[in-house]
Design an enzyme around this catalytic site. Structure first.
Site, short mmCIF file in Angstrom:
data_model
loop_
_atom_site.label_atom_id
_atom_site.label_comp_id
_atom_site.label_asym_id
_atom_site.label_seq_id
_atom_site.Cartn_x
_atom_site.Cartn_y
_atom_site.Cartn_z
N SER A 199 -10.27 6.00 -11.54
CA SER A 199 -10.84 6.65 -12.57
C SER A 199 -12.00 6.49 -12.96
O SER A 199 -12.76 7.18 -13.41
CB SER A 199 -9.88 6.44 -13.78
OG SER A 199 -10.06 5.14 -14.14
N HIS A 227 -5.83 11.43 -11.60
CA HIS A 227 -7.07 12.40 -11.48
C HIS A 227 -6.94 12.90 -10.19
O HIS A 227 -8.09 13.45 -9.60
CB HIS A 227 -8.12 10.93 -11.33
CG HIS A 227 -8.65 10.50 -12.79
ND1 HIS A 227 -9.26 10.99 -13.64
CD2 HIS A 227 -7.89 9.36 -13.31
CE1 HIS A 227 -9.11 10.11 -14.70
NE2 HIS A 227 -8.51 9.24 -14.55
N LYS A 257 -5.75 15.90 -17.99
CA LYS A 257 -6.96 15.96 -17.22
C LYS A 257 -6.92 17.40 -16.59
O LYS A 257 -7.05 18.47 -17.37
CB LYS A 257 -7.12 14.94 -16.09
CG LYS A 257 -6.84 13.62 -17.14
CD LYS A 257 -7.20 12.36 -16.30
CE LYS A 257 -6.56 11.18 -17.00
NZ LYS A 257 -7.10 10.89 -18.11
#
Ligand SMILES: Cc1ncc(COP(=O)(O)O)c(C=O)c1O
Length: 420
Positions: A199, A227, A257
């Protein structure tokens, strides 16, 4: 002494922060006007945000595909409120399971190539609940030194936090991982956990090397793909990127995300998910995800399937940004994804750079110790598929200016890129 004395000291005494190992005193940074946290965003339109009445290009969002403002995603949230109301007011275990949770779990299982998936209320809780429900007192957990805080805290909830049963290997170092695995008998139960995409650094875990190690040394393997979902493997994550879906036992993901919402999930075999749903305390003893947060994820998954060009675009923009930042002399670490760290090193210079960029119209995130080692203070930047080339031109011209103004020294290019 009063329990709250430390709070008073932390608030009032600039030296106290350092004494307790918190390197930047928030009140001092506030007084100097370079405090980069808890900044209220007054409105957001995807790639631009308004802060203190001023428009900034957002270069610090995890909305990698730019879906949080997609009309279909927003409409899905509004319709879900009409159908289900604003809250489930209870745990998944009791009154908090909606038909739409089950629909999403079926979609996520298919999307990740696993038998079953389970939806949690946050990504953080997903790691807490998964790890703490699976690891018992005689089990070993092995994870990367740079693993996300939610993985570390998940381990902290298990008996493995004691007696040397948690082992950390050097970041992405396969030799170190193998040495640790080799030090245990084959019959010892083990779980290896890594982030698919890290991250802060934006680099990718070498899954094709980890999988055979896990097989050879009889370890189960879990990947946190927070991610990577939306970004790698045509949006389906790190396992699809490397074409190694079968080698991973558990895939974890977040909705906060690329999936344009909040929440998280774990996917694996039906037996393991059945276990987790009956033993994960952060799942059982917490209210379930409201439908308004579930429906946008379904819409986002649909868009990811229909429009693979979004993932292609964000990766293309990231390649340009990395190359041009490196040409300006910035150190972008080992980033391979739309997360691009800009390592400045010195903490104060990092804060100055953050401030200068914000004043020039670019929003970034400052990552300072203890989030990163003390010599690696950085600006964490990240791209979105909805950024335009013109916005990138503007951002890069601001970074050019920042180097001159702050007299940043030339940064070493990352090791693996120097050596090809
Ligand atoms: C790698 C990783 N895992 C888990 C989480 C937790 O996810 P959430 O913020 O959705 O709770 C994050 C969030 O930053 C993350 O970066």
């Amino acid at each position: 002494m009063d329990l709250f004395e430390k709070c008073r000291e932390f608030y009032a005494n600039p030296q106290f922060a350092q004494k307790i190992g918190y390197p930047t005193n928030p009140r001092l940074a506030q007084a100097l006007g370079i405090y980069p946290y808890f900044i209220p965003i007054e409105s957001a339109e995807g790639t631009e945000v308004v802060v203190d009445g001023k428009r900034l290009i957002m270069l610090g969002s995890n909305d990698y595909l730019g879906l949080t403002h997609h009309p279909r995603v927003k409409a899905a949230a509004a319709e879900a409120i009409e159908q289900y109301g604003t809250s489930c007011t209870g745990s998944r275990f009791l009154n908090g399971t909606l038909a739409i949770h089950i629909e999403l779990e079926e979609q996520l299982a298919e999307f990740t190539g696993k038998e079953r998936a389970l939806v949690f209320s946050t990504g953080f809780q997903t790691n807490l609940g998964t790890i703490s429900s699976l690891i018992g007192k005689d089990d070993i957990v092995i994870t990367d030194r740079d693993a996300h805080a939610s993985i570390i805290d998940g381990i902290r909830l298990t008996p493995a936090q004691k007696d040397g049963k948690t082992r950390y290997f050097q970041h992405n170092d396969m030799e170190d991982l193998e040495n640790i695995l080799r030090s245990y008998p084959l019959e010892q139960r083990k779980l290896v956990i890594v982030d698919g995409v890290f991250s802060m650094g934006g680099d990718i875990a070498p899954l094709p090397q980890i999988i055979p190690l896990c097989r050879d040394y009889n370890a189960r393997f879990m990947v946190d793909d927070a991610h990577a979902i939306g970004v790698l493997g045509r949006g389906r994550g790190t396992a699809f990127h490397f074409d190694c879906v079968e080698g991973i036992d558990l895939v974890m993901g977040t909705f906060s995300k690329s999936l344009a919402s909040i929440g998280g999930f774990i996917a694996g075999t039906k037996e393991v998910i059945h276990w987790i749903q009956h033993f994960a305390r952060p799942f059982i003893f917490s209210a379930s995800l409201p439908a308004a947060n579930v429906a946008p994820v379904l819409a986002a998954l649909e868009i990811i399937r229909e429009e693979p060009e979004r993932a292609e675009k964000v990766n293309r923009l990231a390649r340009r940004m990395r190359a041009e930042l490196q040409a300006l002399g910035y150190n972008t670490g080992n980033s391979q994804t739309p997360i691009i760290p800009i390592v400045i090193g010195d903490q104060f210079k990092t804060l100055q750079a953050w401030d200068l960029l914000a004043k020039a119209g670019v929003y970034t995130n400052a990552a300072l110790p203890p989030a990163v080692p003390s010599h690696l203070s950085m600006l964490r930047t990240s791209l979105m598929a909805t950024h335009t080339e013109d916005q990138l031109d503007k951002v890069l011209s601001v970074f050019r200016l920042a180097r001159k103004k702050l007299r940043l020294q030339d940064q070493q290019p990352p090791k693996d890129e120097t050596h090809g």
